[in-house]
Structures are given as C-alpha cells and as structure tokens.
Write a protein that holds these residues in place. Structure first.
Motif, PDB file in Angstrom:
ATOM      1  N   MET A 118      46.653  39.407  43.434  1.00 17.29           N
ATOM      2  CA  MET A 118      47.065  39.593  44.826  1.00 17.29           C
ATOM      3  C   MET A 118      48.542  39.281  45.032  1.00 17.29           C
ATOM      4  O   MET A 118      49.184  39.847  45.922  1.00 17.29           O
ATOM      5  N   GLU A 119      49.103  38.413  44.229  1.00 15.01           N
ATOM      6  CA  GLU A 119      50.530  38.126  44.328  1.00 15.01           C
ATOM      7  C   GLU A 119      51.355  39.377  44.036  1.00 15.01           C
ATOM      8  O   GLU A 119      52.357  39.645  44.709  1.00 15.01           O
ATOM      9  N   VAL A 130      57.221  49.129  42.075  1.00 13.62           N
ATOM     10  CA  VAL A 130      56.591  48.725  40.809  1.00 13.62           C
ATOM     11  C   VAL A 130      56.720  47.217  40.699  1.00 13.62           C
ATOM     12  O   VAL A 130      57.819  46.675  40.751  1.00 13.62           O
ATOM     13  N   VAL A 131      55.580  46.549  40.547  1.00  5.28           N
ATOM     14  CA  VAL A 131      55.585  45.100  40.369  1.00  5.28           C
ATOM     15  C   VAL A 131      54.730  44.767  39.146  1.00  5.28           C
ATOM     16  O   VAL A 131      53.572  45.166  39.071  1.00  5.28           O
ATOM     17  N   ALA A 132      55.313  44.052  38.208  1.00  3.60           N
ATOM     18  CA  ALA A 132      54.619  43.686  36.977  1.00  3.60           C
ATOM     19  C   ALA A 132      54.317  42.197  36.958  1.00  3.60           C
ATOM     20  O   ALA A 132      55.049  41.394  37.548  1.00  3.60           O
ATOM     21  N   ALA A 133      53.250  41.833  36.278  1.00  6.59           N
ATOM     22  CA  ALA A 133      52.916  40.431  36.039  1.00  6.59           C
ATOM     23  C   ALA A 133      53.205  40.136  34.572  1.00  6.59           C
ATOM     24  O   ALA A 133      52.745  40.850  33.685  1.00  6.59           O
ATOM     25  N   GLU A 163      54.661  42.589  29.685  1.00  9.67           N
ATOM     26  CA  GLU A 163      53.907  42.741  30.921  1.00  9.67           C
ATOM     27  C   GLU A 163      52.414  42.706  30.627  1.00  9.67           C
ATOM     28  O   GLU A 163      51.954  43.350  29.688  1.00  9.67           O
ATOM     29  N   THR A 164      51.679  41.962  31.433  1.00  8.57           N
ATOM     30  CA  THR A 164      50.230  41.891  31.278  1.00  8.57           C
ATOM     31  C   THR A 164      49.548  43.021  32.034  1.00  8.57           C
ATOM     32  O   THR A 164      48.662  43.691  31.525  1.00  8.57           O
ATOM     33  N   ALA A 198      60.039  44.852  40.514  1.00  2.65           N
ATOM     34  CA  ALA A 198      60.053  43.387  40.485  1.00  2.65           C
ATOM     35  C   ALA A 198      59.057  42.904  39.441  1.00  2.65           C
ATOM     36  O   ALA A 198      58.156  43.643  39.028  1.00  2.65           O
ATOM     37  N   THR A 199      59.220  41.668  39.026  1.00  2.88           N
ATOM     38  CA  THR A 199      58.327  41.058  38.044  1.00  2.88           C
ATOM     39  C   THR A 199      57.939  39.664  38.514  1.00  2.88           C
ATOM     40  O   THR A 199      58.791  38.889  38.964  1.00  2.88           O
TER      41      THR A 199
END
Length: 292
Positions: A118-119, A130-133, A163-164, A198-199
C-alpha cells in the motif's frame, strides 16, 4: 492499515501480474499476503498469473487455492507454450491486464511487510507513474557489478537498482506502447520513459533472500547483454578502446617497417612483407570497428 481501519476502500481497479516458474512451495503464502491486502483496500482487482512453462505443481496449487478461497475477483492465467523468461512472460501478462494501476511481481518471495504494497500505491497517487519497492537486503556480487556498470554507461538519466515489485499507472503503460519499442528490460524502459518515477526502500525480513533467489543463469546473461546494447553506450566505449589499441599497433608496425627499411642491417627475407601485411590487417580491423 489506514484504509482497513476506516473501512474505506479505494475505487481504482487494480491488476496484479504475477510471474510463476516452479514456485509451488512459496505460492500459497504469497497469495495469502497479497490478496489480503487487496481485499482489505480495493473494491475491485484482478489477478493475472503468468505460467512460464512450470514443470512442478505450481499451476495445480494455484487452481486449488482459487477454488478453495472462492475469490470474487477475476483470475486470469496466461500459459506460455515454452519457457520464455521473466521479461517476455511479464510483458504478456501486462498486455492483458485491464487495471487503472498494475502491480508487477517479478517473483513471489515475500520478504516485506504487507503494508509496503500500500505504501507504493500511495506513493503513486502523489503524482508518480512508476513506483518500485526495493529491499535493503544483500545482493549478489554480479548484480552489484551489473547495476554499477549499467548506471555508469546508461544513455538515460534514470538509474536502476534492485526491485522486488513495482506498481505502474495506465498512463505509463500507454506511454510505453506509444513508443513502439521492443521491451527487453522493463525496469530500464520504465525508468527512462520520461514520466515521474520513485522507489521505496524497505527493511527486508530476510536480508539474504535476494542472494538465494537465483534465476536461470543463461537468462540473466542474455538480459544483461540486451540491456547494455539497448540502453547504454558500453559497447561503444569498448569498441573505442579496441580501436585505439589497433591504431597504436598499426602505427607502431608502420614505424618499424620504415625504420627497418633504411637500416644498414639487412632484415630476414620476407620479414618486411609480413609486418606490412599485419599492419594492413590491423588497419582493416580498425575500420570495421569504426563502422560497428
């Protein structure tokens, strides 16, 4: 979680594209984790599983899980006719996803807290596409070397790293498709598509999971070579260095031939012609590298 406490669910339609290749031992725990987050936070979502020619019981475990869980969401399974590797398989899964936002899970090893999912979503709503964890855990030495060399020689401004999973907007997907570009490495294309990225870094529950998680060696090698060819100038730099070496060798041989021709000592018969032939050969190699 904030959304679960208020019982207010997001109205955005979410797609989850999941890569599967011989992971029957981990699949149930992954689905329990991800689906619980989606069911508690989104009104509508779909699950898109890409079966990349699994040889174990992964598909059977998936079918049994869906039947037992009685999911109300849509579940689609893409069966690849033969093993095609992570990138091709995930491209196929993303192409059939219909969500406003699309989660891409390149592997199903859960070393993060469910809240991280959710973050990344909330970070996307801040104006990112695009947001990566990314895990703070350990990486293989080869991965560190690859990212270092890639980011040093990349033609674009976007830097990549481990990236996961990631979440991408429909706008980013449309942007990639409008570019009409073959996508050999999604991570590199996303980071250089011109949209905001962002990451989010998280503390891994198992700092060594990314070291143990080894994909097929030949696939990693092919992916690395494709990435260097499409997105970096590393081959141009290597060609320039080799061309410089050939140039020095050619000039050196030319000087040697001229010096030997005017030397009072008679050289061995055929020596000058041999050296001249080698000089011309190196000159031809130099010209070929310049064309390349």
């Amino acid at each position: 979680m904030e959304n679960q406490i208020t019982n207010k669910k997001e109205k955005k339609f979410i797609s989850m594209v999941v890569y599967l290749h011989d992971v029957e031992s981990y699949l149930k725990y992954f689905l329990d984790t991800v689906l619980s987050v989606c069911e508690g936070n989104f009104e509508q979502f779909e699950l898109v599983c890409v079966d990349d020619a699994c040889q174990d019981g992964t598909v059977e475990v998936l079918k049994e899980y869906v039947d037992k869980r009685q999911l109300k969401s849509m579940v689609n399974v893409v069966h690849m006719s033969f093993f095609q590797g992570l990138e091709s398989a995930m491209n196929a899964g993303r192409d059939i996803a219909i969500g406003d936002f699309v989660y891409e899970f390149d592997d199903i090893f859960v070393d993060y807290e469910p809240e991280v999912i959710m973050e990344t979503y909330r970070k996307l709503l801040e104006g990112n596409d695009v947001v990566a964890a990314s895990s703070k855990g350990k990486l293989r030495l080869t991965s560190k070397l690859f990212y270092s060399l890639y980011n040093t020689t990349s033609r674009g401004k976007g830097k990549i790293g481990p990236e996961t999973f990631r979440i991408i907007s429909r706008r980013a997907i449309n942007r990639i498709k409008s570019m009409g570009q073959y996508i050999p490495y999604r991570k590199a294309v996303y980071m250089n598509c011109g949209l905001q990225t962002a990451t989010i870094s998280y503390e891994s529950k198992d700092v060594k999971v990314r070291v143990r998680n080894k994909t097929v060696a030949s696939e990693r090698t092919t992916l690395a070579l494709d990435s260097f060819i499409y997105f970096t100038n590393v081959l141009e730099r290597v060609s320039a260095i080799i061309s410089g070496v050939f140039l020095l060798v050619t000039v050196g041989m030319g000087v040697y031939i001229i010096t030997d021709a005017f030397n009072s000592t008679k050289p061995v018969e055929g020596w000058l012609s041999t050296m001249g032939f080698l000089a011309l050969g190196f000159l031809g190699c130099l010209h070929f590298l310049q064309l390349f």
